[in-house]
Design a protein around this motif. Structure first.
Motif, PDB file in Angstrom:
ATOM      1  N   VAL A   7     -12.960  -2.421  13.323  1.00 59.18           N
ATOM      2  CA  VAL A   7     -11.610  -2.065  12.880  1.00 59.18           C
ATOM      3  C   VAL A   7     -11.711  -1.392  11.513  1.00 59.18           C
ATOM      4  CG1 VAL A   7      -9.339  -2.944  12.210  1.00 59.18           C
ATOM      5  CG2 VAL A   7     -10.543  -3.942  14.168  1.00 59.18           C
ATOM      6  N   PHE A   8     -11.065  -0.238  11.374  1.00 57.17           N
ATOM      7  CA  PHE A   8     -11.104   0.525  10.129  1.00 57.17           C
ATOM      8  C   PHE A   8      -9.719   0.568   9.477  1.00 57.17           C
ATOM      9  CE2 PHE A   8     -14.546   2.264  12.708  1.00 57.17           C
ATOM     10  CZ  PHE A   8     -15.598   2.322  11.807  1.00 57.17           C
ATOM     11  N   VAL A   9      -9.675   0.306   8.183  1.00 58.81           N
ATOM     12  CA  VAL A   9      -8.423   0.400   7.422  1.00 58.81           C
ATOM     13  C   VAL A   9      -8.695   1.162   6.126  1.00 58.81           C
ATOM     14  CG1 VAL A   9      -7.527  -1.759   8.361  1.00 58.81           C
ATOM     15  CG2 VAL A   9      -8.778  -1.788   6.195  1.00 58.81           C
ATOM     16  N   SER A  10      -7.638   1.674   5.525  1.00 57.37           N
ATOM     17  CA  SER A  10      -7.796   2.355   4.241  1.00 57.37           C
ATOM     18  C   SER A  10      -7.922   1.344   3.101  1.00 57.37           C
ATOM     19  CB  SER A  10      -6.610   3.291   3.978  1.00 57.37           C
ATOM     20  OG  SER A  10      -6.793   3.988   2.768  1.00 57.37           O
ATOM     21  N   GLY A  11      -7.099   0.279   3.168  1.00 57.62           N
ATOM     22  CA  GLY A  11      -7.149  -0.740   2.124  1.00 57.62           C
ATOM     23  C   GLY A  11      -6.231  -0.421   0.958  1.00 57.62           C
ATOM     24  N   LEU A  12      -6.506  -1.051  -0.210  1.00 56.41           N
ATOM     25  CA  LEU A  12      -5.694  -0.881  -1.417  1.00 56.41           C
ATOM     26  C   LEU A  12      -4.248  -1.303  -1.154  1.00 56.41           C
ATOM     27  CD1 LEU A  12      -7.093   2.564  -2.687  1.00 56.41           C
ATOM     28  CD2 LEU A  12      -7.862   0.264  -3.275  1.00 56.41           C
ATOM     29  N   HIS A  13      -4.084  -2.319  -0.312  1.00 52.13           N
ATOM     30  CA  HIS A  13      -2.786  -2.930  -0.016  1.00 52.13           C
ATOM     31  C   HIS A  13      -1.839  -2.002   0.750  1.00 52.13           C
ATOM     32  CE1 HIS A  13      -4.129  -6.089  -2.690  1.00 52.13           C
ATOM     33  NE2 HIS A  13      -4.289  -5.217  -3.659  1.00 52.13           N
ATOM     34  N   LEU A  14      -2.375  -0.949   1.365  1.00 49.82           N
ATOM     35  CA  LEU A  14      -1.512  -0.061   2.159  1.00 49.82           C
ATOM     36  C   LEU A  14      -1.030  -0.760   3.419  1.00 49.82           C
ATOM     37  CD1 LEU A  14      -0.353   2.823   2.680  1.00 49.82           C
ATOM     38  CD2 LEU A  14      -2.434   3.262   3.997  1.00 49.82           C
TER      39      LEU A  14
END
Length: 295
Positions: free
Chosen positions: A77-84
């Motif tokens: 699973v891939f996410v951008s992160g930084l609370h997006l």
């Protein structure tokens, strides 16, 4: 007969082994920009599902049961992160997914701003092509770890794709550096172009903060209108995933002219002008450059 049977069995086992090696990696990406990056690196070895589709808004997204099913079946699973993706933890819990999402913004030099008296990290890192390359390198590593048999292909695909992003970065610098600094100011719906602005030297003004969930006060809108007039901001843009009414209202009061639509947090449908990360980025650069030049 016995020899024939053994030969048949050996061929069957060989076929099963090849089938096992050819298994497609099931991957899930939080939104379309990331899904396109994963597809470019993974090629035929991966199947990519984007939870948020074209023209979607990751700030206000509400996951569905289908999303939970996709997550449960995922190898990576891939996410951008930084609370997006603030909704992701709930989705992971609901899906039963046992892995740890790959955070593609790892290694990014983040930027922040004050919003309602709080210091907030800007999550829109992919809007700088330099950061996009960091995302791709993180994807290469994750896919190689999940599927070492095809590690060489992931590296080759990734390096080829990185070369495209480097060309994209050079193109943006060339287009924008040709515009006088005083003219590099535009109005957008919310603060999604901070990394772009820092990298390429453009000032972006907006009525909202980093998230489309926030609301601009009447006082903030009034200050922004005055600032636009004082700094002679000539063009405004709305975003494909957001409500354009507020920015249009501000533009009307300030005298800014429409520059068109930008793609910020999601790609367009396949038949649109921004169906991939590369075409999205180039499209945005062209729109912004034309507006700042007064064309």
């Amino acid at each position: 007969m016995k020899r024939f049977t053994l030969l048949t069995a050996a061929l069957a086992l060989s076929g099963l082994a090849n089938f096992a090696q050819a298994k497609t990696l099931e991957t899930v990406a939080s939104f379309t920009v990331i899904a396109d990056m994963v597809h470019n690196v993974g090629g035929d070895h991966v199947h990519v599902t984007a939870l948020i589709g074209p023209n979607g808004d990751p700030h206000v997204y509400e996951p569905t049961p289908t999303d939970a099913q996709a997550l449960k079946k995922a190898d990576v699973v891939f996410v951008s992160g930084l609370h997006l993706e603030g909704w992701l933890d709930r989705l992971i819990t609901a899906s039963g997914y046992k892995g740890q999402p790959v955070v593609l913004s790892d290694g990014i030099m983040t930027r922040s701003m004050e919003e309602d008296g709080k210091k907030i990290t800007d999550p829109h890192a992919w809007n700088s092509a330099v950061n996009g390359i960091v995302y791709v390198r993180n994807i290469i590593k994750a896919l190689q770890k999940a599927d070492p048999d095809n590690a060489a292909d992931y590296k080759a695909n990734g390096e080829k794709y990185i070369a495209q992003l480097q060309d994209m970065d050079a193109y943006a610098r060339a287009q924008i550096s040709a515009i006088p600094v005083a003219q590099r100011k535009v109005l957008t719906s919310h603060d999604a172009f901070g990394y772009f602005g820092d990298t390429y030297g453009v000032t972006f003004l907006s009525p909202l903060g980093f998230s489309t969930e926030t609301e601009a006060s009447a006082a903030d809108v009034g200050k922004l209108i005055n600032q636009i007039k004082q700094e002679h901001v000539s063009a405004y843009f709305f975003e494909n995933s957001g409500d354009p009414r507020l920015v249009q209202q501000i533009a009307k009061a300030s005298g800014a002219h429409p520059g068109g639509e930008l793609y910020v947090e999601s790609l367009s449908p396949a038949d649109g002008p921004a169906a991939t990360y590369v075409t999205m980025f180039r499209y945005n650069v062209n729109k912004l450059a034309a507006a700042m030049k007064g064309q």
